[in-house]
Write a protein that holds these residues in place. Structure first.
Motif, short mmCIF file in Angstrom:
data_model
loop_
_atom_site.label_atom_id
_atom_site.label_comp_id
_atom_site.label_asym_id
_atom_site.label_seq_id
_atom_site.Cartn_x
_atom_site.Cartn_y
_atom_site.Cartn_z
N UNK B 5 0.49 -0.77 0.14
CA UNK B 5 -0.30 0.18 0.17
C UNK B 5 0.81 1.61 -0.08
N UNK B 6 0.74 1.62 -1.23
CA UNK B 6 1.42 3.31 -0.99
C UNK B 6 0.68 4.51 0.03
N UNK B 7 1.30 4.65 0.68
CA UNK B 7 0.36 5.85 1.17
C UNK B 7 0.93 7.40 0.63
N UNK B 52 -2.12 -6.22 -7.19
CA UNK B 52 -1.93 -5.95 -5.96
C UNK B 52 -1.13 -4.49 -4.66
N UNK B 53 -1.28 -4.04 -5.47
CA UNK B 53 -0.42 -2.71 -4.70
C UNK B 53 -1.57 -1.82 -4.77
N UNK B 54 -1.73 -1.19 -3.77
CA UNK B 54 -2.83 -0.25 -3.62
C UNK B 54 -2.41 1.62 -3.05
N UNK B 55 -3.09 2.30 -3.74
CA UNK B 55 -2.86 3.79 -3.03
C UNK B 55 -3.67 4.39 -2.22
N UNK B 75 -10.26 0.07 -8.06
CA UNK B 75 -10.73 -0.77 -7.12
C UNK B 75 -9.58 -0.51 -6.15
N UNK B 76 -7.92 -0.46 -6.31
CA UNK B 76 -7.19 -0.32 -5.29
C UNK B 76 -6.80 0.84 -5.02
N UNK B 77 -7.53 2.32 -5.28
CA UNK B 77 -7.05 3.23 -5.27
C UNK B 77 -7.74 4.06 -4.13
N UNK B 78 -7.70 3.55 -2.46
CA UNK B 78 -8.85 4.27 -1.65
C UNK B 78 -8.52 5.38 -1.32
#
Lengths: 359, 359
Positions: B5-7, B52-55, B75-78
């Motif tokens: 997860x990239x913050x 499997x990478x989210x931001x 869906x991987x961008x929160x």
């Protein structure tokens, strides 16, 4: 009949990036949206009608001049194919006006200054017209009553009063921009005025003086008027020289049959040559910075900040002292104020390193 | 499976006017057109696949994140409805990933730095994944091997080596940003690493710790995952707290059943927090000024000049010393470099005096 020619040439690199090659300083809307040219035009209101006001400018600026002065007929805008110094603007204008009206009396006025009060300017210009009308041999130069020992102006040394007029003097000598101590002596003596670079004469008289002093120039400008289609071919052949060197100095030295006299302008005369003089005309923010346009400053002092990008842009300064900040759509300049007079050098570098389109 | 997860939150007012409310620093194309976010993403190349990478970012930036990372599924961008400090980005991410894969091991990485070499970063991150996979009770924190007595980072005090791993340590204590002399002692001792703010753990482990330490938060983030339609209602109720305060410090103090261990990053770690650190990453002109974009300088020294308006604009400096000049389409800032860390104050003033649209 009385005519006025506004001289609005010059590239104005000292105000870069406000001014630039295609946009000289006289055309910039610096004063509540009005340009120096527009101010110069409005100063003539009631003195001469628009059909007897001409503007001599670079051809590249002719369209902008027409936009800013919609009162003018296009034939009253003289667009020089290239700059050939002040004499040729003066000579060509005189030939154009003399062709329309052989008895014309012409005032050549500049568009480089903010002048107040306008009433006083008009009063002096009217007096100068009267002198030129009553003394056909007179070349009348306007002299600004100096308020400081300014080293950026030429001076003229007044001689005796001209008989029959109130406050009009013969001119003994023209002086170039002096050193500080010399300027102080001039000021203390009370005998010197700043050379305003504004003149009033009969068009025929000026052309007659050129016949004696620079006959080639006199002949060429008459030919240009007779054959406007040859303007591009002939104008560049004119000798590049200032009106002071070519005419005013030799005439004041008695080398022709005319005389140089001077009418004083007791006015506030602010030459907008560079940013330091421009800054004197700007408003001040709470920190004492001279500002124009949308600006914000925090802990900044003694700065000049000009935002000419527009209302959708802000120029903000923080902890800045004695700096010059000028933002425009095509360029931003930030300089130490002590170096403000070196802007031309910077423009040369910009031309070389970034490209001529930025200069 | 491994996840990252990239913050990428934060408003980044310290880089105004490059950054602004709608455009935080992580999204600025400062590095040959690439943003810090893009660099953070590319650092993961070969380590975990894009699915499997989210931001985790502010919702206002979600579209820009999607533009910059077209490899990511939406869906991987929160998108956080509002910033609630680092714990909640961490907690929500863990809940999202645990819902997809109960056995997931998650690396939380930052996007505030330029890091090199990438190989070394990947090697350390892989080691951290292995630790978390093999020790379910471990919260792994990444520690940067310090190269200076930096006072702008937190430190972590290493304790004994973790048995069975090479170069992995227990953590004795977290230390806040130290004074200069304390930082020097830390550096000299060789026992301290900079706290990178990057972590690797099993998602289930992190959530289990939250059950013990902040059960309300644990329950709320699980509820958000179960009922995404309630995100806007629930997210703002989360307690605003940093992951260090909420989890890492109490766990390192033995207050739960988990343990904090640290993997070292022997890398060049450049935090792009403000202009002074950004300047270290820019190229130099002949006068030694740190410059970016089209700039021209004459007799200027020690300046940082950033032209982010574009190629049709030039920023020129003249006789300028130790100043910061940043030009963008909506704002120009000029500051004394000594005041560069006070940009937030200036932005506050700009918001008040010029309007929130400029801040």
């Amino acid at each position: 009949m009385r005519y006025v020619v506004i001289m609005a040439g010059g590239s104005g690199t000292r105000l870069w990036p406000l001014s630039r090659q295609g946009r000289p300083k006289q055309l910039l809307g610096l004063f509540e949206g009005k340009s120096l040219l527009r101010l110069a035009f409005e100063r003539l209101d009631g003195l001469v009608p628009p059909d007897r006001i001409l503007v001599c400018t670079g051809r590249a600026y002719a369209d902008d001049v027409a936009d800013q002065l919609p009162e003018l007929s296009p034939v009253n805008i003289l667009g020089e194919p290239e700059g050939r110094d002040s004499l040729n603007a003066v000579a060509w204008s005189a030939a154009v006006v003399a062709d329309r009206d052989p008895d014309a009396v012409v005032a050549m006025v500049t568009a480089d200054q903010v002048i107040s009060p306008v009433d006083e300017f008009q009063r002096s210009l009217t007096l100068a017209f009267e002198v030129a009308e009553q003394r056909p041999s007179a070349l009348v130069t306007l002299g600004v009553v100096p308020t400081s020992a300014h080293t950026g102006y030429g001076y003229l040394h007044r001689a005796e009063l001209l008989t029959g007029f109130d406050g009009v003097y013969h001119v003994a000598e023209f002086k170039e921009k002096p050193e500080r101590d010399v300027a102080q002596r001039y000021l203390d003596s009370g005998e010197y005025w700043w050379n305003a670079g504004m003149f009033v004469w009969r068009a025929a008289t000026l052309l007659g003086q050129l016949d004696q002093l620079l006959p080639a120039t006199a002949q060429t400008v008459r030919e240009i008027v007779a054959r406007p289609d040859r303007l591009d071919e002939l104008f560049p052949t004119l000798q590049k020289i200032s009106v002071d060197y070519a005419v005013m100095e030799p005439v004041s030295q008695g080398r022709t049959d005319a005389e140089v006299v001077s009418v004083g302008l007791a006015i506030d005369w602010r030459d907008v040559g560079g940013f330091v003089s421009l800054a004197e005309l700007l408003s001040r923010d709470a920190g004492g910075n001279a500002v124009d346009g949308r600006t914000v400053s925090l802990d900044s002092r003694g700065c000049v900040v000009v935002n000419a990008v527009g209302p959708d842009h802000v120029v903000a300064t923080l902890g800045l002292t004695d700096c010059l900040v000028v933002a425009t759509p095509h360029a931003t300049m930030v300089a130490n104020l002590d170096d403000a007079e070196r802007v031309r050098q910077l423009v040369d570098l910009v031309r070389t390193e970034a490209g001529p389109e930025f200069a």
